[in-house]
Design a protein around this motif. Structure first.
Motif, PDB file in Angstrom:
ATOM      1  N   ILE A  63       0.953  -1.267  -0.038  1.00 54.27           N
ATOM      2  CA  ILE A  63      -0.104   0.310   0.501  1.00 54.27           C
ATOM      3  C   ILE A  63       0.729   1.479   0.376  1.00 54.27           C
ATOM      4  N   LYS A  64       1.862   0.966   1.034  1.00 51.35           N
ATOM      5  CA  LYS A  64       3.155   2.096   0.741  1.00 51.35           C
ATOM      6  C   LYS A  64       3.679   2.737  -0.596  1.00 51.35           C
ATOM      7  N   PHE A  65       4.046   1.596  -0.991  1.00 47.14           N
ATOM      8  CA  PHE A  65       4.516   1.626  -3.347  1.00 47.14           C
ATOM      9  C   PHE A  65       3.474   2.060  -3.567  1.00 47.14           C
ATOM     10  N   ILE A  66       2.282   1.649  -3.950  1.00 44.66           N
ATOM     11  CA  ILE A  66       1.374   3.142  -4.240  1.00 44.66           C
ATOM     12  C   ILE A  66       1.057   3.181  -4.164  1.00 44.66           C
ATOM     13  N   ILE A  67       0.387   4.369  -3.087  1.00 47.75           N
ATOM     14  CA  ILE A  67       0.452   5.300  -2.644  1.00 47.75           C
ATOM     15  C   ILE A  67       1.394   6.598  -3.472  1.00 47.75           C
ATOM     16  N   LYS A  68       2.478   5.914  -3.290  1.00 52.88           N
ATOM     17  CA  LYS A  68       3.768   6.693  -3.653  1.00 52.88           C
ATOM     18  C   LYS A  68       3.991   6.970  -5.058  1.00 52.88           C
ATOM     19  N   GLU A  69       3.802   5.620  -5.851  1.00 52.55           N
ATOM     20  CA  GLU A  69       3.244   5.584  -7.427  1.00 52.55           C
ATOM     21  C   GLU A  69       2.217   6.733  -7.854  1.00 52.55           C
ATOM     22  N   LEU A  70       1.417   6.694  -7.069  1.00 49.29           N
ATOM     23  CA  LEU A  70       0.298   7.755  -7.503  1.00 49.29           C
ATOM     24  C   LEU A  70       0.335   8.605  -7.272  1.00 49.29           C
ATOM     25  N   ASN A  71       1.407   9.611  -6.372  1.00 53.84           N
ATOM     26  CA  ASN A  71       2.031  10.648  -5.823  1.00 53.84           C
ATOM     27  C   ASN A  71       0.458  11.192  -5.302  1.00 53.84           C
ATOM     28  N   ILE A  72       0.007  10.419  -4.290  1.00 53.89           N
ATOM     29  CA  ILE A  72      -0.312  10.856  -3.121  1.00 53.89           C
ATOM     30  C   ILE A  72       0.102  11.163  -1.973  1.00 53.89           C
ATOM     31  N   ASP A  73      -0.758  11.946  -1.376  1.00 56.38           N
ATOM     32  CA  ASP A  73      -0.098  13.008   0.034  1.00 56.38           C
ATOM     33  C   ASP A  73      -0.888  12.143   1.028  1.00 56.38           C
ATOM     34  N   GLY A  74       0.554  10.686   1.490  1.00 51.45           N
ATOM     35  CA  GLY A  74       0.243  10.004   2.104  1.00 51.45           C
ATOM     36  C   GLY A  74       0.433  10.529   3.557  1.00 51.45           C
ATOM     37  N   SER A  75       0.579  11.977   4.014  1.00 48.16           N
ATOM     38  CA  SER A  75      -0.453  12.068   5.664  1.00 48.16           C
ATOM     39  C   SER A  75      -1.959  11.861   5.793  1.00 48.16           C
ATOM     40  N   LYS A  76      -2.343  11.665   4.420  1.00 46.61           N
ATOM     41  CA  LYS A  76      -3.944  11.699   4.748  1.00 46.61           C
ATOM     42  C   LYS A  76      -4.934  10.444   4.684  1.00 46.61           C
ATOM     43  N   ILE A  77      -3.675   9.308   4.423  1.00 46.15           N
ATOM     44  CA  ILE A  77      -3.659   8.100   5.026  1.00 46.15           C
ATOM     45  C   ILE A  77      -3.207   7.784   6.391  1.00 46.15           C
ATOM     46  N   GLU A  78      -4.027   6.734   6.444  1.00 48.18           N
ATOM     47  CA  GLU A  78      -3.885   6.236   8.353  1.00 48.18           C
ATOM     48  C   GLU A  78      -3.686   4.814   8.289  1.00 48.18           C
ATOM     49  N   PHE A  79      -2.921   4.086   9.039  1.00 49.34           N
ATOM     50  CA  PHE A  79      -3.069   2.368   8.849  1.00 49.34           C
ATOM     51  C   PHE A  79      -3.274   2.676   9.996  1.00 49.34           C
ATOM     52  N   LEU A  80      -4.234   1.455  10.083  1.00 54.28           N
ATOM     53  CA  LEU A  80      -4.106   1.013  11.885  1.00 54.28           C
ATOM     54  C   LEU A  80      -3.571   0.530  12.943  1.00 54.28           C
ATOM     55  N   THR A  81      -3.839   0.536  13.503  1.00 56.37           N
ATOM     56  CA  THR A  81      -2.654  -0.731  14.553  1.00 56.37           C
ATOM     57  C   THR A  81      -3.339  -0.950  15.785  1.00 56.37           C
ATOM     58  N   PRO A  82      -3.721  -2.180  15.850  1.00 53.98           N
ATOM     59  CA  PRO A  82      -1.580  -3.156  15.671  1.00 53.98           C
ATOM     60  C   PRO A  82      -2.694  -3.951  14.215  1.00 53.98           C
ATOM     61  N   PHE A  83      -1.378  -4.470  13.437  1.00 55.82           N
ATOM     62  CA  PHE A  83      -1.213  -5.338  12.273  1.00 55.82           C
ATOM     63  C   PHE A  83      -2.471  -6.232  12.299  1.00 55.82           C
ATOM     64  N   ILE A  84      -2.903  -6.720  11.175  1.00 52.27           N
ATOM     65  CA  ILE A  84      -4.063  -7.711  11.680  1.00 52.27           C
ATOM     66  C   ILE A  84      -2.876  -8.933  11.545  1.00 52.27           C
ATOM     67  N   SER A  85      -2.012  -9.607  10.661  1.00 50.76           N
ATOM     68  CA  SER A  85      -1.468 -10.609  10.715  1.00 50.76           C
ATOM     69  C   SER A  85      -0.046  -9.701   9.823  1.00 50.76           C
ATOM     70  N   ARG A  86       1.037 -10.929  10.563  1.00 50.46           N
ATOM     71  CA  ARG A  86       2.403 -10.979   9.592  1.00 50.46           C
ATOM     72  C   ARG A  86       2.447 -12.408   9.664  1.00 50.46           C
ATOM     73  N   LYS A  87       2.751 -12.914   8.205  1.00 52.18           N
ATOM     74  CA  LYS A  87       2.554 -13.711   8.325  1.00 52.18           C
ATOM     75  C   LYS A  87       4.287 -14.503   6.323  1.00 52.18           C
ATOM     76  N   PRO A  88       4.259 -15.572   6.428  1.00 54.11           N
ATOM     77  CA  PRO A  88       5.143 -16.221   5.167  1.00 54.11           C
ATOM     78  C   PRO A  88       4.476 -15.772   3.827  1.00 54.11           C
ATOM     79  N   LEU A  89       5.136 -15.775   2.999  1.00 51.00           N
ATOM     80  CA  LEU A  89       5.215 -15.584   1.585  1.00 51.00           C
ATOM     81  C   LEU A  89       5.305 -16.457   0.291  1.00 51.00           C
ATOM     82  N   TYR A  90       4.096 -17.314   0.038  1.00 48.74           N
ATOM     83  CA  TYR A  90       5.584 -18.971  -1.046  1.00 48.74           C
ATOM     84  C   TYR A  90       5.147 -18.165  -2.333  1.00 48.74           C
ATOM     85  N   ILE A  91       6.290 -19.157  -2.536  1.00 45.35           N
ATOM     86  CA  ILE A  91       5.854 -19.541  -4.010  1.00 45.35           C
ATOM     87  C   ILE A  91       5.798 -21.254  -4.194  1.00 45.35           C
TER      88      ILE A  91
END
Length: 252
Positions: A186-214
């Motif tokens: 999401i942070k990457f996309i916000i930067k790519e779209l030239n959106i003002d990141g200060s308008k976005i709030e990431f809510l805590t706590p995180f929902i999950s932290r899990k491994p990604l696979y092939i």
């Protein structure tokens, strides 16, 4: 007897040559969805990039296997693996449902960290209780698995969209109240779209932290192939090249 031995040796030699040629000519079809900074086709230079893309690419190069990469919508990627129309897919979480048609290696590629995000002006609070979000429209990507409780929570108002970029755009245009996604994506996309990141709030706590696979198609490949990939990737993780990939994307 000598003649038989000669014939046997000749046949063995031919078989070995054949196996070598098959291996050298092996080409796998690997699908993925737009998921920066993990894997994505950069529209600026039409080059494939990303942490997991480079990890997968390097591992297959060590295995001397040619790869045809194809970026497609996520739901289509999953269906292609389910029906044997592609050989591998990345990056994805493990789930019992997916394991019915996919073979997972033991080694994971990287991690994802899922969060809710919203416009600061919405002043939405998240206290780790999904019931507190029942009044809000939540943007999700079709086919994604986020966290088991959230995935199975039927009384939340969810709208399923084609990708994370669409979620971000709909949030900015106030067509949804909340988005859910990997904070790094999401942070990457916000930067790519030239959106003002200060308008976005990431809510805590995180929902999950899990491994990604092939993961690999059960129709097209077998456990021996996956075990071989696993072994090679485990060795690759010990190299400087592996560490440099994470440093390159400011991920480690």
């Amino acid at each position: 007897m000598k003649k038989l031995n000669f014939i046997f040796i000749l046949l063995l030699f031919i078989i070995l040559i054949y196996i070598k040629e098959v291996k050298a000519s092996m080409e796998l079809k690997v699908v993925f969805s737009y998921y920066p900074p993990y894997e994505y086709l950069d529209q600026k230079d039409n080059q494939m990039k990303g942490i997991d893309y480079e990890l997968v690419k390097n591992t297959f190069e060590i295995l001397n296997i040619k790869i045809l990469f194809n970026q497609l919508p996520w739901e289509r990627c999953l269906n292609m693996l389910k029906y044997g129309e592609a050989d591998a897919i990345f990056s994805l979480l493990y789930s019992k449902e997916r394991a019915e048609f996919l073979l997972y290696p033991k080694e994971y590629l990287s991690f994802e960290e899922n969060v809710f995000f919203t416009l600061k002006e919405n002043k939405i609070k998240w206290n780790n209780n999904y019931d507190s979000l029942k009044n809000y429209l939540i943007g999700c990507v079709l086919g994604y698995s986020y966290e088991e409780k959230f995935d199975n929570k039927k009384d939340l108002k969810k709208i399923y969209l084609k990708d994370d970029e669409t979620i971000v755009k709909m949030l900015i245009n106030k067509r949804i109240d909340l988005g859910i996604g990997n904070i790094h994506v999401i942070k990457f996309i916000i930067k790519e779209l030239n959106i003002d990141g200060s308008k976005i709030e990431f809510l805590t706590p995180f929902i999950s932290r899990k491994p990604l696979y092939i993961a690999f198609s059960r129709i097209n490949l077998d456990k021996h192939f996956v075990e071989k990939f696993d072994k090679v990737f485990a060795e690759f993780k010990k190299t400087k090249t592996y560490n440099d990939i994470f440093i390159k994307y400011n991920f480690k």
